[in-house]
Design a protein around this motif. Structure first.
Motif, short mmCIF file in Angstrom:
data_model
loop_
_atom_site.label_atom_id
_atom_site.label_comp_id
_atom_site.label_asym_id
_atom_site.label_seq_id
_atom_site.Cartn_x
_atom_site.Cartn_y
_atom_site.Cartn_z
N THR A 24 0.85 -1.19 0.00
CA THR A 24 0.00 0.00 0.00
C THR A 24 0.88 1.24 0.00
N GLY A 25 0.29 2.37 -0.33
CA GLY A 25 1.06 3.61 -0.31
C GLY A 25 0.26 4.80 -0.78
N ILE A 26 0.90 5.95 -0.73
CA ILE A 26 0.33 7.21 -1.19
C ILE A 26 1.33 7.86 -2.15
N VAL A 27 0.84 8.37 -3.28
CA VAL A 27 1.68 9.04 -4.27
C VAL A 27 1.34 10.52 -4.28
N THR A 28 2.36 11.37 -4.06
CA THR A 28 2.18 12.82 -4.07
C THR A 28 3.24 13.47 -4.94
N GLN A 43 6.96 -4.54 -12.17
CA GLN A 43 7.51 -4.87 -13.48
C GLN A 43 7.64 -6.38 -13.65
N GLY A 44 7.31 -6.84 -14.87
CA GLY A 44 7.43 -8.25 -15.19
C GLY A 44 6.28 -9.10 -14.71
N THR A 45 5.23 -8.47 -14.13
CA THR A 45 4.05 -9.20 -13.67
C THR A 45 2.81 -8.56 -14.27
N ASN A 46 1.67 -9.17 -14.02
CA ASN A 46 0.39 -8.60 -14.45
C ASN A 46 -0.29 -7.84 -13.31
N GLN A 47 0.44 -7.56 -12.25
CA GLN A 47 -0.14 -6.88 -11.10
C GLN A 47 0.13 -5.38 -11.19
N GLY A 48 -0.96 -4.62 -11.12
CA GLY A 48 -0.84 -3.18 -11.21
C GLY A 48 -2.16 -2.52 -10.88
N THR A 49 -2.12 -1.22 -10.65
CA THR A 49 -3.33 -0.46 -10.34
C THR A 49 -3.05 1.01 -10.60
N VAL A 50 -4.01 1.86 -10.29
CA VAL A 50 -3.83 3.30 -10.36
C VAL A 50 -4.29 3.89 -9.03
N THR A 51 -3.77 5.07 -8.71
CA THR A 51 -4.12 5.70 -7.44
C THR A 51 -5.51 6.30 -7.49
N LYS A 53 -8.51 9.12 -5.70
CA LYS A 53 -8.53 10.58 -5.60
C LYS A 53 -7.64 11.12 -4.49
N GLU A 54 -7.32 10.28 -3.51
CA GLU A 54 -6.46 10.69 -2.42
C GLU A 54 -5.01 10.25 -2.63
N GLY A 55 -4.71 9.77 -3.84
CA GLY A 55 -3.35 9.35 -4.17
C GLY A 55 -2.98 7.99 -3.61
N ARG A 56 -3.95 7.24 -3.07
CA ARG A 56 -3.65 5.96 -2.44
C ARG A 56 -3.73 4.82 -3.45
N PHE A 57 -2.95 3.77 -3.17
CA PHE A 57 -3.01 2.56 -4.00
C PHE A 57 -2.83 1.34 -3.12
N THR A 58 -3.32 0.20 -3.62
CA THR A 58 -3.17 -1.08 -2.93
C THR A 58 -2.93 -2.18 -3.96
N LEU A 59 -1.88 -2.96 -3.75
CA LEU A 59 -1.60 -4.15 -4.54
C LEU A 59 -1.77 -5.36 -3.62
N ILE A 90 3.81 -4.28 3.01
CA ILE A 90 4.70 -3.12 2.84
C ILE A 90 3.84 -1.88 2.64
N SER A 91 4.20 -0.82 3.34
CA SER A 91 3.58 0.49 3.14
C SER A 91 4.66 1.47 2.73
N ILE A 92 4.42 2.19 1.64
CA ILE A 92 5.45 3.08 1.11
C ILE A 92 4.81 4.37 0.63
N ASN A 93 5.38 5.49 1.01
CA ASN A 93 4.94 6.79 0.53
C ASN A 93 5.89 7.27 -0.56
N ILE A 94 5.34 7.67 -1.68
CA ILE A 94 6.16 7.97 -2.86
C ILE A 94 5.96 9.42 -3.27
N THR A 95 7.05 10.10 -3.50
CA THR A 95 7.02 11.48 -3.98
C THR A 95 7.59 11.53 -5.39
#
Length: 784
Positions: A24-28, A43-51, A53-59, A90-95
């Motif tokens: 999980t994480g937040i993209v700002t 990368q190299g997998t079929n796992q993906g998503t988009v954030t 409205k609050e910039g959050r994502f979960t895989l 894993i929780s990661i905040n990404i800038t």
């Protein structure tokens, strides 16, 4: 039994535990603002998503292992990090940081993208917009497609575009039922080359854009079929160098060099140099290609708010046997002559030289306002001697009557544009507003000498016993026609455009004011008509969900009309003609698949055009007169898919259906002009699979095909057996093998595998253009 059940339970519980790991994480951005719809993939997998409205994502359901996490968003540099999952969440905040390459409004820095999938278009909105958000069909062919298919000329790329076919040799196309030329480079209008020039060398381009339908709101006068814009390769902030040598059928020899990188430690001065060379015979008698390209580019980035770029493109062609006018049609049979047949002689020749200069700059005053400006200058010279025919024969049909043209063409064009881009909010509505001005002028001078028929020393071509003339000294020409004329055009435009974002809607509105003048010795036939015109544009995009956008648009266009090229045709005293006017309604959808790596576009359109000038088909007895055609309607549907299915498989595919109807009271016009290089069905496919593991690691295989249904062109008046020349449907296939070893790339392209005989298009019964037979091209490339 008890122990077996325990072991099974342990196995299932372990697998279940592995499947429950979550990222999980937040993209700002670097100011802390959450970024919605940022792409997040492993990368190299079929796992993906988009954030959200609050910039959050979960895989979810991520198995144990080591992965490369990639986060990308338009206008920002990609975030890439290696992470390890060992039964833990894993929780990661990404800038994300702003990217100079992506945020530029005038392209001054190259793009590092190495994918088939198109992402950003600058020319269609002047603001560097995500292609999914533009309410208009746009086909973009990146340099990777050009390289993989072994293409060297711009004319060859049309097979990858829905609804686009060629009308003849050179950069001339039919799109959505109407003729289109390559008139734009880096979003600027330019007189790139005179008629009958060789197609431009495609290896200099980062991408080639086909903007479909009328596009005058930003581009000024243009074809209702669309605009062809080529974007030259710009410098990168990293060192790259690629060189290649090719050898193939018809003694084709080619070489390319592409070198780029920074010139200083701070990476404020960047350079790029593209070189191309070709020395080739062709499958056509007496036709050879001798071409050189030299294209340096320099970018200066003094700060994160200011940037400049200078591009120079110099090309020189010295093509033995000059202009290839195609081949004549004997007794209405386009297959009567062999595919290599040409009316030319060995003494024919053509020399083209051109220099193109583009200077661009951008300055960001604040987060709200930026200024952008660009200037393009084009200079060219063309000299050619050609032996040609108008499909006229002697009475017994055994000899072809020909003429010799000796032509010198010189010209230049200047284009300058400056525009402000404002980004601001009014309440809940965000705006991206463009206010701009542009000016375009062009001058062309043509001097022609002509010798017609045996009476003036031009020997007839005898089909059963042809005599070859290697030198002009072997014939005694008398040039009976000697004429010179000049044309000059000037266009001035003001335009405003606003891209508004509210809720799930993107609303695009624009308006252009155009003022034009035609000067010179050959005036426009529409010169008495008001030379001021207003051109609107409107469109709306609705985000149905994170993958699917729906759009609707309305656009207009116009073309002034000239007497140039219509010598000898009667124009009544004081007679003038209205300019061509056209409009388009279009609806469609743009959808992304496979973690946003594949883009598909589906559109339905109707285009109305009125005012085309033709020769009056009802006038007989050797007389010719001009008339205007009433309303013409072009309707169709187009589908395109470009991008990556997974790490191994990339593709581009297209299909188009188009039909044209003429709503004119003149039945003769309707009958003779209904079909003109316009097949109803076209389709194309190219898929590349690269092995990344096992015994075939680093080996790639590509397969492709192209289908074009039957079409027609008017036969013309000289020795026409029927009113039409019929082109049958055809399908061609191609394949390629790729192998990479360290820094060396080996490629083998095989085209027209089954040696299909076909025609790419034509103008009349005296000029039909055959397609290339089976051919192979071997290329060795080195990256350093």
């Amino acid at each position: 039994m008890k122990y077996i059940l325990i072991i099974i339970a342990i196995i299932f519980s372990t697998a279940f535990a592995k499947a429950q790991s979550t990222i999980t994480g937040i993209v700002t951005d670097d100011t802390g603002i959450q970024l919605e719809t940022a792409s997040v993939i492993l990368q190299g997998t079929n796992q993906g998503t988009v954030t959200d409205k609050e910039g959050r994502f979960t895989l979810r359901n991520v198995m144990d292992g080591t992965y490369t996490l990639e986060v990308s968003y338009i206008g920002f540099a990609d975030f890439i990090k290696v992470i390890t999952i060992e039964g833990n969440n894993i929780s990661i905040n990404i800038t994300l940081t702003e990217s100079a390459e992506a945020l530029q409004l005038v392209e001054v820095v190259g793009r590092k993208n190495t994918d088939y999938k198109p992402d950003v278009t600058f020319a269609s909105t002047k603001t560097g917009a995500d292609i999914k958000l533009v309410p208009q069909s746009i086909a973009i062919l990146n340099k990777e497609i050009i390289a993989d298919q072994g293409l060297f000329r711009l004319e060859e790329v049309s097979e990858n575009v829905a609804g686009v076919t060629r009308t003849r040799f050179g950069d001339n196309f039919t799109s959505r039922g109407f003729r289109v030329r390559h008139d734009f480079i880096n979003g600027n209008r330019a007189l790139l080359a005179p008629d009958f020039s060789a197609s431009s060398i495609a290896t200099q381009y980062e991408r080639i854009e086909f903007i479909k339908g009328p596009a005058a709101a930003l581009f000024g006068n243009s074809s209702p079929g669309g605009v062809v814009n080529a974007v030259t390769k710009k410098p990168l902030k990293e060192h790259r160098a690629d060189a290649s040598l090719s050898y193939g059928s018809f003694e084709t020899k080619r070489g390319t060099l592409d070198v780029t990188g920074p010139l200083d430690e701070d990476k404020t001065v960047l350079y790029r140099v593209n070189v191309g060379w070709e020395n080739a015979e062709t499958f056509r008698d007496f036709q050879k290609n001798r071409s050189i390209l030299f294209a340096p580019s320099l970018s200066y980035l003094p700060s994160d708010k200011t940037s400049f770029n200078v591009d120079i493109v110099g090309t020189f062609n010295n093509d033995d046997a000059g202009v290839d006018r195609g081949m004549p049609v004997l007794q209405g049979d386009i297959f009567a002559l062999p595919i290599n047949f040409s009316t030319a002689e060995p003494f024919d020749n053509r020399q083209n030289s051109s220099v193109l200069l583009t200077v661009s700059g951008s300055h960001k005053f604040s987060d709200v306002l930026s200024l952008n400006a660009s200037y393009t200058r084009s200079d060219f010279n063309q000299n050619f001697v050609e032996t040609r025919s108008s499909n006229e024969f002697t009475e017994d049909g055994s000899e072809l009557i020909r003429n010799v043209n000796d032509r010198i063409t010189k010209g230049y064009s200047d284009f300058i544009t400056a525009y402000l881009v404002g980004k601001f909010n009014t309440g809940t509505i965000s705006h991206e507003t463009v206010l701009g001005w542009d000016y375009y002028s062009t001058f062309t001078n043509i001097y022609t000498k002509s010798a017609n028929g045996e009476a003036n020393g031009v020997p007839n071509l005898v089909f059963d016993n042809r005599t070859i003339y290697n030198s002009l000294s072997e014939v005694d020409l008398s040039f009976e026609i000697d004429r010179e004329f000049s044309t000059e055009e000037q266009y001035r435009g003001l335009y405003v455009q606003d891209l508004m974002s509210i809720w799930k809607l993107k609303i695009l509105v624009g308006l252009r004011y155009e003022n034009l003048d035609q000067l010179g010795e050959v005036p426009a036939v529409s010169e008495a008509v008001d030379n001021v015109i207003w051109l609107p544009r409107a469109g709306i995009t609705y985000e149905l969900n994170e993958h699917v956008n729906l759009f609707f648009s309305y656009t207009e266009s116009f073309n002034p009309q000239f007497t140039r090229g219509l010598a000898g045709i009667t124009i009544e005293p004081n007679q003038t003609f209205d300019p061509l006017v056209s409009n388009q309604f279009e609806i469609g959808t743009k959808t992304s698949f496979f973690n946003d790596k594949l883009l598909t576009q589906l559109s339905l359109y109707t285009i109305s055009r009125e005012g085309r000038i033709i020769q009056d088909p009802t006038v007989t007895g050797g007389l010719e007169r001009l008339i205007q055609v009433g309303e013409e309607i072009s309707r169709g549907v187009e589908f395109e898919a470009t991008g990556r299915i997974n790490t191994n498989f990339t593709l581009t595919a297209n299909y188009a259906f188009n039909e044209v109807e003429i709503l004119d009271d003149n039945a003769a016009v309707t009958q003779l002009e209904l079909q003109n290089n316009n097949p109803q069905h076209t389709a194309g496919f190219w898929g590349k699979y690269t092995f990344t593991k096992g015994a075939f690691k680093d080996l790639g295989l590509a397969l492709g095909a192209r289908h074009v249904s039957e079409s027609q062109i008017p036969a013309g008046t000289a020795n026409a057996v029927s009113p039409f020349v019929e082109f049958p449907a055809y399908t061609t296939a191609r394949a390629a093998l790729f192998y990479r070893w360290n820094n060396i790339n080996l490629t083998c392209n095989l085209n027209n595998i089954f040696d299909e005989r076909y025609f790419v298009g034509g103008l009349d019964a005296g000029r039909v253009f055959p397609g290339i037979p089976r051919n192979v091209l071997l290329t060795i490339g080195y990256s350093f």
